[in-house]
Scaffold this motif. Structure first.
Motif, PDB file in Angstrom:
ATOM      1  N   ARG A   1       0.845  -1.121   0.086  1.00  0.00           N
ATOM      2  CA  ARG A   1      -0.108  -0.091  -0.087  1.00  0.00           C
ATOM      3  C   ARG A   1       0.867   1.291   0.012  1.00  0.00           C
ATOM      4  N   ARG A   2       1.907   1.308   0.682  1.00  0.00           N
ATOM      5  CA  ARG A   2       2.678   2.630   0.868  1.00  0.00           C
ATOM      6  C   ARG A   2       4.061   2.634   0.057  1.00  0.00           C
ATOM      7  N   GLY A   3       4.207   1.564  -0.495  1.00  0.00           N
ATOM      8  CA  GLY A   3       5.644   1.395  -1.322  1.00  0.00           C
ATOM      9  C   GLY A   3       6.831   1.275  -0.436  1.00  0.00           C
ATOM     10  N   ASP A   4       6.820   1.016   0.456  1.00  0.00           N
ATOM     11  CA  ASP A   4       8.011   0.882   1.599  1.00  0.00           C
ATOM     12  C   ASP A   4       8.839  -0.281   1.054  1.00  0.00           C
ATOM     13  N   ALA A   5       9.892  -0.057   1.431  1.00  0.00           N
ATOM     14  CA  ALA A   5      10.983  -1.203   1.621  1.00  0.00           C
ATOM     15  C   ALA A   5      10.986  -2.347   2.591  1.00  0.00           C
ATOM     16  N   GLY A   6      11.406  -3.326   2.096  1.00  0.00           N
ATOM     17  CA  GLY A   6      11.498  -4.551   3.378  1.00  0.00           C
ATOM     18  C   GLY A   6      10.680  -5.775   2.932  1.00  0.00           C
ATOM     19  N   THR A   7      10.321  -5.898   1.616  1.00  0.00           N
ATOM     20  CA  THR A   7       9.713  -7.305   1.390  1.00  0.00           C
ATOM     21  C   THR A   7      10.331  -8.676   1.641  1.00  0.00           C
ATOM     22  N   GLY A   8      11.892  -8.387   1.386  1.00  0.00           N
ATOM     23  CA  GLY A   8      12.660  -9.457   1.807  1.00  0.00           C
ATOM     24  C   GLY A   8      12.545  -9.887   3.227  1.00  0.00           C
ATOM     25  N   LEU A   9      12.730  -8.622   4.022  1.00  0.00           N
ATOM     26  CA  LEU A   9      12.756  -9.133   5.553  1.00  0.00           C
ATOM     27  C   LEU A   9      11.272  -9.409   5.968  1.00  0.00           C
ATOM     28  N   ALA A  10      10.142  -9.234   5.350  1.00  0.00           N
ATOM     29  CA  ALA A  10       8.988  -9.620   5.897  1.00  0.00           C
ATOM     30  C   ALA A  10       8.742 -10.868   5.490  1.00  0.00           C
ATOM     31  N   ALA A  11       9.267 -11.340   4.157  1.00  0.00           N
ATOM     32  CA  ALA A  11       9.113 -12.469   3.660  1.00  0.00           C
ATOM     33  C   ALA A  11      10.050 -13.647   4.635  1.00  0.00           C
TER      34      ALA A  11
END
Length: 97
Positions: free
Chosen positions: A57-67
């Motif tokens: 929704r926001r376009g933040d970074a951190g997809t890999g950390l969340a995954a």
């Protein structure tokens, strides 16, 4: 004769244009990853899913950390469930012998 078209005097540095702004890393993604590393099971799973939704929704970074928080959280859940099953199986086996 001087060059009237030169907006900056020779030897003077031109002002730099600011570079693209990097998206900030989602805090819940970081938390999910750290809790997953520490061996928590359900918290990283919940926080990882929430973080991924916020990142989309926001376009933040951190997809890999969340995954990775999700992977570690689910792995811990499987390990803890297996331990519970082993304890139950051992208790039933000891009670019937």
């Amino acid at each position: 004769m001087t060059d009237v078209h030169c907006p900056v005097a020779p030897g003077v540095a031109r002002p730099q244009q600011p570079g693209p702004i990097e998206p900030r890393t989602n805090g819940l993604a970081i938390t999910a990853f750290v809790l997953g590393l520490l061996g928590f099971a359900l918290l990283p799973v919940a926080l990882g899913h929430i973080a991924l939704r916020q990142i989309r929704r926001r376009g933040d970074a951190g997809t890999g950390l969340a995954a990775m928080g999700l992977v570690l959280g689910y792995a811990a859940t499987v390990v803890y469930a297996a331990l519970v099953l082993v304890v139950i199986w051992g208790t039933i086996r000891a009670a019937t012998s």
